[in-house]
Design a protein around this motif. Structure first.
Motif, short mmCIF file in Angstrom:
data_model
loop_
_atom_site.label_atom_id
_atom_site.label_comp_id
_atom_site.label_asym_id
_atom_site.label_seq_id
_atom_site.Cartn_x
_atom_site.Cartn_y
_atom_site.Cartn_z
N GLY A 124 0.80 -1.23 0.00
CA GLY A 124 0.00 0.00 0.00
C GLY A 124 0.83 1.27 0.00
N ILE A 125 1.81 1.33 -0.90
CA ILE A 125 2.68 2.51 -0.97
C ILE A 125 2.03 3.58 -1.87
N ALA A 126 2.09 4.83 -1.43
CA ALA A 126 1.37 5.89 -2.15
C ALA A 126 1.97 6.17 -3.54
N LYS A 127 3.29 6.30 -3.61
CA LYS A 127 3.89 6.74 -4.88
C LYS A 127 4.88 5.72 -5.43
N ILE A 128 4.88 5.56 -6.76
CA ILE A 128 5.87 4.67 -7.37
C ILE A 128 6.63 5.40 -8.47
N TYR A 129 7.88 5.00 -8.63
CA TYR A 129 8.75 5.55 -9.67
C TYR A 129 9.43 4.41 -10.40
N GLY A 130 9.94 4.69 -11.61
CA GLY A 130 10.70 3.71 -12.37
C GLY A 130 12.16 3.76 -11.91
N ASP A 131 12.95 4.65 -12.51
CA ASP A 131 14.37 4.76 -12.14
C ASP A 131 14.50 5.41 -10.76
N GLY A 132 15.45 4.90 -9.99
CA GLY A 132 15.69 5.44 -8.65
C GLY A 132 16.07 6.91 -8.66
N THR A 133 16.69 7.37 -9.75
CA THR A 133 17.10 8.78 -9.79
C THR A 133 15.89 9.72 -9.83
N GLU A 134 14.73 9.19 -10.21
CA GLU A 134 13.49 9.99 -10.17
C GLU A 134 12.99 10.12 -8.73
N LEU A 135 13.03 8.99 -8.02
CA LEU A 135 12.54 8.99 -6.63
C LEU A 135 13.31 9.98 -5.76
N ILE A 136 14.63 10.08 -5.99
CA ILE A 136 15.42 10.93 -5.07
C ILE A 136 15.07 12.42 -5.20
N LYS A 137 14.34 12.77 -6.28
CA LYS A 137 13.94 14.19 -6.43
C LYS A 137 12.65 14.49 -5.68
N ASP A 138 11.98 13.47 -5.16
CA ASP A 138 10.69 13.65 -4.50
C ASP A 138 10.87 14.47 -3.22
#
Ligand SMILES: NC(=O)c1ccc[n+]([C@@H]2O[C@H](COP(=O)([O-])OP(=O)(O)OC[C@H]3O[C@@H](n4cnc5c(N)ncnc54)[C@H](O)[C@@H]3O)[C@@H](O)[C@H]2O)c1
Length: 348
Positions: free
Chosen positions: A49-63
């Motif tokens: 039940g995670i709210a947000k998903i990303y493809g490449d990890g480099t996208e997630l780190i900008k969150d």
């Protein structure tokens, strides 16, 4: 007090057990997960039940909603993602190893010093309850002065396709498995002054895993400035489940810790049971199932400690900072050099 908001990068094996542990820690909130594989990230999102998903990890780190990035991707990405995360103002929890090349390790160390962000090197052995008890006995003088240590992690071969390629893994079972005793002995005794390593040659020269570019068997000797010596081993040639064992010899006694098979359960099943221990090929006949690997291998204590450092300002345990991860990698790199060059390598 505010929850610590976590973004996990890598939604398979390590990402899964990190998540299983985060769920149990009050104050930890996993707000996003990233994985290059769509199925892996969607399955993870659905299961937890995670709210947000990303493809490449480099996208997630900008969150902007994330305080700490939990890196559970293949080894060659650890330094790259850690550097980008710290430069972007995020704290980092990084699975072992610190890096796969000395050049990347230098850059990650520099980025941590320059950014001042917290870096947690996730060596779970430091938090395994049996090893923590052993450490207390040693510190209280129970076996006198240490002069010889032995540590191994061995099993039948990594499940991860990334572990087969040196480009992605950094080597074979020394960097992937023996990094645990190396990191643990560095925590206990500091930096060795010289090391010697010996490995199977990889590929066709391996004992069993001809499809692994890196070694499927490796042994190293670490010599410490006070004269103490340690033997470390990693191998992929062991059937019957993962074996993590530490032995310590002192002037007044010795200690043996069987981390993976040391639990109180023995089961004899003619049909087999649901699960015994990591990497066990079969579960029928007599088995020694782990009671709870997230506890016994130290993951629960480890992530709990990192959270309390971030949340309550608890002092970070010796052996978990960026310098310790870096030093552990330096030792591994020297073991490989020793194997290649056929000589002892000085680390002074
Ligand atoms: N401490 C321990 O005992 C322990 C145990 C297992 C694994 N690990 C470490 O955890 C790391 C991951 O191992 P694993 O067994 O989970 O591997 P795995 O192959 O099961 O999973 C890795 C996942 O990372 C994803 N990935 C690859 N590149 C990515 C990117 N750029 N962005 C987002 N996702 C990406 C892959 O798609 C895959 O789903 C390794 O570094 C390994 O050394 C540590």
């Amino acid at each position: 007090m505010k929850n610590v908001r976590i973004g996990i990068i890598g939604a398979k094996f390590a990402g899964g057990f990190h998540m299983d542990v985060w769920k149990t820690i009050p104050g930890a909130e996993v707000v996003a997960v990233a994985d290059l594989e769509e199925k892996a990230r969607l399955d993870f999102q659905k299961k937890y039940g995670i709210a947000k998903i990303y493809g490449d990890g480099t996208e997630l780190i900008k969150d902007p909603d994330i305080d700490v990035v939990d890196i559970c991707v293949p080894n060659f990405l650890h330094a790259k993602i850690a550097i980008a995360a710290m430069q972007g103002g995020k704290h980092v929890i990084c699975e072992k190893p610190f890096a796969t090349t000395m050049a990347d390790a230098d850059k990650a160390m520099e980025a941590q010093v320059k950014s001042g962000m917290k870096f947690f090197y996730a060596e779970d052995w430091l938090f395994a309850p049996a090893l923590q008890r052993m450490e207390t006995i040693i510190k209280n003088g129970g076996i006198g002065d240490l002069f010889f240590l032995k540590g191994k992690e061995v099993h039948n071969g990594s499940h991860s396709p990334y572990a087969k390629k040196i480009e992605y893994c950094g080597g074979g079972c020394i960097i992937h498995l023996a990094c645990h005793p190396v990191g643990y002995f560095h925590h206990l005794l500091g930096m060795p002054s010289k090391v010697a390593g010996f490995c199977s040659p990889g590929g066709d020269g391996n004992f069993i895993h001809k499809d692994f570019e890196g070694e499927d068997w490796g042994l190293g000797i670490l010599q410490f400035p006070n004269g103490a010596k340690a033997q470390i081993e990693g191998n992929y040639i062991t059937s019957g489940g993962m074996e993590d064992v530490v032995e310590v010899y002192g002037s007044d006694g010795r200690i043996r810790v069987d981390i993976t098979f040391g639990g109180p359960l023995s089961v004899c099943s003619t049909k087999g049971i649901d699960y015994a221990v990591e990497k066990a090929e079969f579960t029928h006949g007599w088995t020694r199932p782990a009671v709870n690997e997230n506890e016994s291998l130290g993951y629960r204590n480890e992530l709990g400690h990192f959270l309390s450092c971030l949340k309550d300002g608890t002092e970070q345990m010796h052996g978990t900072d960026a310098r310790s991860g870096f030093n552990t990698f330096r030792i591994i790199d020297a073991l490989y050099r020793s194997h290649r060059e056929g000589k002892t390598i000085s680390l002074d």
